[in-house]
Scaffold this motif. Structure first.
Motif, PDB file in Angstrom:
ATOM      1  N   THR A  43       1.207  -1.087   0.138  1.00  0.00           N
ATOM      2  CA  THR A  43      -0.026  -0.491  -0.160  1.00  0.00           C
ATOM      3  C   THR A  43       0.595   1.140  -0.141  1.00  0.00           C
ATOM      4  O   THR A  43       0.911   1.830  -0.749  1.00  0.00           O
ATOM      5  CB  THR A  43      -0.965  -0.011   0.918  1.00  0.00           C
ATOM      6  N   GLN A  44       2.179   0.976   0.599  1.00  0.00           N
ATOM      7  CA  GLN A  44       2.919   2.685   0.573  1.00  0.00           C
ATOM      8  C   GLN A  44       3.394   2.803  -0.791  1.00  0.00           C
ATOM      9  O   GLN A  44       4.013   3.715  -1.247  1.00  0.00           O
ATOM     10  CB  GLN A  44       4.546   2.120   1.188  1.00  0.00           C
ATOM     11  N   SER A  45       3.171   1.506  -1.018  1.00  0.00           N
ATOM     12  CA  SER A  45       4.377   1.815  -2.706  1.00  0.00           C
ATOM     13  C   SER A  45       3.655   2.401  -4.023  1.00  0.00           C
ATOM     14  O   SER A  45       3.270   2.429  -4.814  1.00  0.00           O
ATOM     15  CB  SER A  45       4.861   0.522  -3.330  1.00  0.00           C
ATOM     16  N   ARG A  46       1.697   2.372  -3.379  1.00  0.00           N
ATOM     17  CA  ARG A  46       1.045   3.157  -4.546  1.00  0.00           C
ATOM     18  C   ARG A  46      -0.562   3.531  -3.669  1.00  0.00           C
ATOM     19  O   ARG A  46      -1.211   3.144  -3.985  1.00  0.00           O
ATOM     20  CB  ARG A  46       0.202   1.353  -4.742  1.00  0.00           C
ATOM     21  N   PRO A  47       0.241   4.932  -3.142  1.00  0.00           N
ATOM     22  CA  PRO A  47      -0.856   5.716  -2.467  1.00  0.00           C
ATOM     23  C   PRO A  47      -1.281   6.609  -3.208  1.00  0.00           C
ATOM     24  O   PRO A  47      -1.500   6.431  -4.279  1.00  0.00           O
ATOM     25  CB  PRO A  47       0.535   6.989  -2.154  1.00  0.00           C
ATOM     26  N   GLU A  48      -2.863   7.014  -2.563  1.00  0.00           N
ATOM     27  CA  GLU A  48      -4.155   7.190  -3.286  1.00  0.00           C
ATOM     28  C   GLU A  48      -3.714   7.818  -4.645  1.00  0.00           C
ATOM     29  O   GLU A  48      -4.396   8.211  -4.722  1.00  0.00           O
ATOM     30  CB  GLU A  48      -4.327   7.486  -2.572  1.00  0.00           C
ATOM     31  N   GLU A  49      -2.617   9.126  -4.727  1.00  0.00           N
ATOM     32  CA  GLU A  49      -2.367  10.214  -4.705  1.00  0.00           C
ATOM     33  C   GLU A  49      -2.026   9.694  -6.392  1.00  0.00           C
ATOM     34  O   GLU A  49      -2.408   9.704  -7.714  1.00  0.00           O
ATOM     35  CB  GLU A  49      -1.258  10.816  -5.062  1.00  0.00           C
TER      36      GLU A  49
END
Length: 506
Positions: A211-217
């Motif tokens: 999830t940290q490698s694919r932030p919502e931004e």
């Protein structure tokens, strides 16, 4: 055999009425009050129940080869699970490898699906590379003998499925030309790849790294980028698995500008959130790994349902792509190797009903829209699918809106050994499912047969999607300004031509 459904309330996207429904040879032949049962007709009592079009899940991946593994829900177990949850049709994805072609991959998927499916299905096609052969085969597979009317482009999975922006743009220009809907997995794959390397180098190897490698931004950025390019290509766009508020806002903004954009949240994003990635139990966290990841903002599921209620998002799906725990374990020391995917095809309708109707956000008619009829319209299957009406296919769910059940891996029909909605109590579920005019789910038992479902070709140039495209093309046509010196040159040239013609005539 005929079936007469009596005493129920028929729910379509545009109305609810106490009516009976008569089925014969897989087709609805009458809808009305106090219908009489023909000879040798089975009567199904639907008193206090809702009679609705069977669900259509427009986004599944059955037995998908992915990340070195194969999804454990194949076209048999996956469609069994669908029927148990009230879904009577799926749209799966043909995904060619970069060294394959659309037609070659299409034949492979049909070979997998046709002998196994328990319900009807259609296919969408992914485009994972771009060249003249791919473009020509895209045109070919929209013909009736193939029945493809949508193509998906990945802006994620760098080095695997991802296409470059110029390939995506060229692909959408061609989609618009051949009357096919473009679909997009919107994440910034290049940045994700760099962030994943940096996290691993810093010792973040667990599912929290996913999830940290694919932030919502990055989902929001890619969704906005895809919408911009689709408008430039004058191509209708369908954004799959909208997982974040930012992505949803991008869709809403571009629709407010007149763009033809459809947004699809999925059961996972409506029913749970990304706090699981930080669970102390590695395997628990890994079970929820999917892309884009579940939102870490716990208010997102409710916000996505609000947007569905408001019409800012348009239909629901699942992205059903299941891997067992031992397959997830392959990424024990490297989160980038955890096979991405979760369940949903069996529980989508119950989750959406519970989070939407029971919460007072949507009514049963809007529920039918977002679980069935809008998908049927977008993929040019309406009113054959997605409606209770004379002449429509007898794909019907009899819905119990009052009783409750608890979702669990111990009772679901998936081939996977966990369920991301484990322990969720829902009020409202499919009590009886009718597929192709046969009762296939009742009394908590399935009565299905592999291969009983059929492939349903989807025609291009769907009016629901493409009606405004020619008018937009006129508005977008290039404009040329003829300036004074160019006008003088044009007049001089015309005079010289006339003089030459006169000399030749004399």
């Amino acid at each position: 055999m005929s079936i007469l459904i009596k005493n129920g309330t028929v729910v379509n996207e545009d109305g609810m009425h106490k009516e009976d429904v008569l089925i014969n040879d897989g087709i609805i032949v009458a809808v009305g009050k106090n219908l009489d049962a023909p000879e040798n007709c089975r009567v199904v009592d639907a008193a206090d129940k809702l009679v609705m079009p069977g669900g259509i899940d427009p986004h599944t991946h059955m037995q998908l080869p992915f990340m070195g593994e194969v999804a454990v829900d194949d076209f048999y177990s996956g469609t069994r699970a669908a029927l148990a949850g009230g879904t009577t049709m799926i749209i799966d994805f043909v995904i060619p490898a970069k060294d394959s072609t659309p037609i070659e991959a299409y034949k492979t998927w049909r070979g997998w699906a046709d002998p196994k499916v328990c319900c009807d299905y259609a296919l969408s096609m992914a485009i994972t590379t771009w060249n003249d052969k791919i473009r020509d085969e895209m045109t070919e597979v929209t013909k009736p003998e193939y029945g493809i009317n949508s193509f998906k482009f990945f802006l994620a999975y760098s080095g695997m499925f991802m296409v470059r922006d110029e390939e995506f743009y060229q692909g959408m220009i061609h989609c618009s030309k051949i009357g096919a809907l473009a679909r997009v997995h919107a994440e910034n794959g290049s940045v994700i790849a760099e962030k994943a390397k940096a996290l691993l180098a810093q010792g973040v190897t667990g599912p929290e790294g996913h999830t940290q490698s694919r932030p919502e931004e990055l989902e929001a950025e890619a969704t906005n980028r895809a919408c911009v390019m689709a408008s430039q290509a004058n191509c209708p766009l369908y954004v799959v698995h909208v997982m974040s508020k930012g992505a949803a806002r991008a869709i809403s903004y571009h629709r407010s500008k007149g763009a033809i954009i459809f947004g699809e949240p999925i059961a996972a994003g409506l029913g749970t959130d990304g706090h699981h990635y930080y669970d102390k139990d590695w395997l628990h966290a890994a079970r929820y790994v999917m892309s884009p990841p579940l939102s870490r903002d716990k208010s997102t599921p409710e916000a996505l349902m609000d947007l569905l209620a408001a019409g800012e998002l348009h239909l629901t799906a699942t992205d059903n792509c299941t891997f067992n725990c031992h397959q997830k374990e392959l990424g024990r020391s490297d989160f980038t190797k955890i096979p991405n995917g979760v369940n949903g095809v069996e529980d989508r309708m119950a989750v959406v009903w519970h989070k939407g109707v029971n919460a007072g956000k949507i009514d049963p008619m809007r529920f039918v829209q977002i679980t069935s009829s809008t998908a049927a319209k977008i993929f040019n299957l309406y009113p054959r699918k997605g409606r209770i009406a004379v002449g429509s296919d007898a794909d019907i769910v009899i819905w119990n809106p009052n009783d409750t059940k608890i979702i669990s891996k111990s009772t679901h029909h998936h081939a996977c050994d966990f369920n991301i909605f484990e322990g969720m109590e829902v009020r409202g579920f499919a009590e009886t499912t009718i597929s192709r005019g046969k009762v296939v789910w009742e009394n908590n038992e399935l009565h299905v047969e592999a291969g009983a479902g059929k492939f349903i070709p989807a025609e291009p140039f769907c009016p629901y999607v493409f009606s405004s495209v020619p008018h937009r093309a006129k508005m977008m046509a290039p404009r040329m300004v003829v300036r004074e010196h160019e006008r003088v040159a044009e007049i001089t040239m015309n005079q010289e031509i006339r003089a030459q013609n006169q000399e030749m005539s004399t």
